[in-house]
Design a protein around this motif. Structure first.
Motif, PDB file in Angstrom:
ATOM      1  N   LEU A  68      92.432  77.662  -6.449  1.00  0.00           N
ATOM      2  CA  LEU A  68      91.393  77.341  -7.428  1.00  0.00           C
ATOM      3  C   LEU A  68      92.021  77.123  -8.809  1.00  0.00           C
ATOM      4  O   LEU A  68      91.576  76.259  -9.568  1.00  0.00           O
ATOM      5  N   ARG A  69      93.074  77.865  -9.123  1.00  0.00           N
ATOM      6  CA  ARG A  69      93.802  77.626 -10.384  1.00  0.00           C
ATOM      7  C   ARG A  69      94.428  76.236 -10.397  1.00  0.00           C
ATOM      8  O   ARG A  69      94.488  75.592 -11.442  1.00  0.00           O
ATOM      9  N   ARG A  70      94.887  75.769  -9.242  1.00  0.00           N
ATOM     10  CA  ARG A  70      95.443  74.409  -9.154  1.00  0.00           C
ATOM     11  C   ARG A  70      94.363  73.362  -9.373  1.00  0.00           C
ATOM     12  O   ARG A  70      94.618  72.322  -9.981  1.00  0.00           O
ATOM     13  N   LEU A  71      93.167  73.618  -8.864  1.00  0.00           N
ATOM     14  CA  LEU A  71      92.056  72.677  -9.042  1.00  0.00           C
ATOM     15  C   LEU A  71      91.522  72.684 -10.471  1.00  0.00           C
ATOM     16  O   LEU A  71      91.051  71.662 -10.968  1.00  0.00           O
ATOM     17  N   HIS A  72      91.565  73.853 -11.115  1.00  0.00           N
ATOM     18  CA  HIS A  72      91.050  74.019 -12.485  1.00  0.00           C
ATOM     19  C   HIS A  72      92.074  74.786 -13.317  1.00  0.00           C
ATOM     20  O   HIS A  72      91.881  75.973 -13.615  1.00  0.00           O
ATOM     21  N   PRO A  73      93.174  74.135 -13.721  1.00  0.00           N
ATOM     22  CA  PRO A  73      94.267  74.850 -14.392  1.00  0.00           C
ATOM     23  C   PRO A  73      93.899  75.489 -15.730  1.00  0.00           C
ATOM     24  O   PRO A  73      94.544  76.447 -16.143  1.00  0.00           O
ATOM     25  N   SER A  74      92.860  75.017 -16.398  1.00  0.00           N
ATOM     26  CA  SER A  74      92.501  75.606 -17.697  1.00  0.00           C
ATOM     27  C   SER A  74      91.540  76.785 -17.563  1.00  0.00           C
ATOM     28  O   SER A  74      91.213  77.427 -18.555  1.00  0.00           O
ATOM     29  N   ILE A 164      85.661  83.697 -12.243  1.00  0.00           N
ATOM     30  CA  ILE A 164      85.971  82.293 -12.467  1.00  0.00           C
ATOM     31  C   ILE A 164      85.337  81.915 -13.797  1.00  0.00           C
ATOM     32  O   ILE A 164      84.126  81.768 -13.896  1.00  0.00           O
ATOM     33  N   THR A 165      86.173  81.820 -14.839  1.00  0.00           N
ATOM     34  CA  THR A 165      85.662  81.560 -16.176  1.00  0.00           C
ATOM     35  C   THR A 165      86.206  80.235 -16.700  1.00  0.00           C
ATOM     36  O   THR A 165      87.400  80.109 -16.960  1.00  0.00           O
TER      37      THR A 165
END
Length: 167
Positions: A68-74, A164-165
């Motif tokens: 999920l960090r790869r999909l939404h790195p920020s 997930i923020t």
């Protein structure tokens, strides 16, 4: 004291989900529901199943966080405490929770609501000094997602939380 977010749940057994994914699609379904709530746009559950690295035995927490960090790195995606999870609810953001008797080595603990299941935590209620967690159960083969409650005390040893923020 009660706090509950309003969001649309989805069944992991929905006809749009590949039949061979349905039994183990609780993690991707949970993320689909949360992502739709947070930014009104999420890949399909079938796509999330692949992107998050789900398997026939479920979705590992570390893999969910990494992918999920790869999909939404920020975004801030990480394991959090119960206190942080409730703060996220207070801030208007759902949290992914996992009930897991197996990898927490609590397989004999029959008191927990589920043996293994990911669900979106959408609220909490404190009644008689007891904390109740409010979540969307991701359905069963013959019924849609429904809002349920579980006593935290009965589940605390098998629960983990992922916040997930978006930034």
């Amino acid at each position: 004291m009660r706090k509950q977010l309003v969001l649309l749940g989805t069944s992991q057994y929905d006809s749009s989900i590949a039949p061979n994914y349905r039994h183990s699609a609780c993690g991707p379904t949970t993320m689909h529901v949360i992502l739709n709530y947070l930014n009104d746009s999420a890949p399909s559950i079938n796509e999330l199943y692949k992107q998050l690295g789900s398997t026939k035995i479920g979705l590992f927490k570390w893999r969910l966080i990494r992918n999920l960090r790869r999909l939404h790195p920020s975004w801030d995606v990480r394991t959090c405490s119960l206190k942080e999870a409730l703060q996220e609810i207070d801030a208007g953001r759902p949290v992914a929770i996992r009930f897991d008797r197996y990898f927490s080595l609590r397989w004999r603990d029959k008191k927990s609501t589920f043996a293994y299941h990911w669900v979106p935590l959408i609220g909490y209620d404190i009644r008689d000094n007891k904390l109740w967690l409010i979540f969307h159960d991701n359905g069963k083969p013959n019924h849609d997602s429904i809002i349920r409650q579980a006593l935290y005390q009965d589940n605390e040893k098998v629960l983990s939380f992922v916040k997930i923020t978006p930034h």
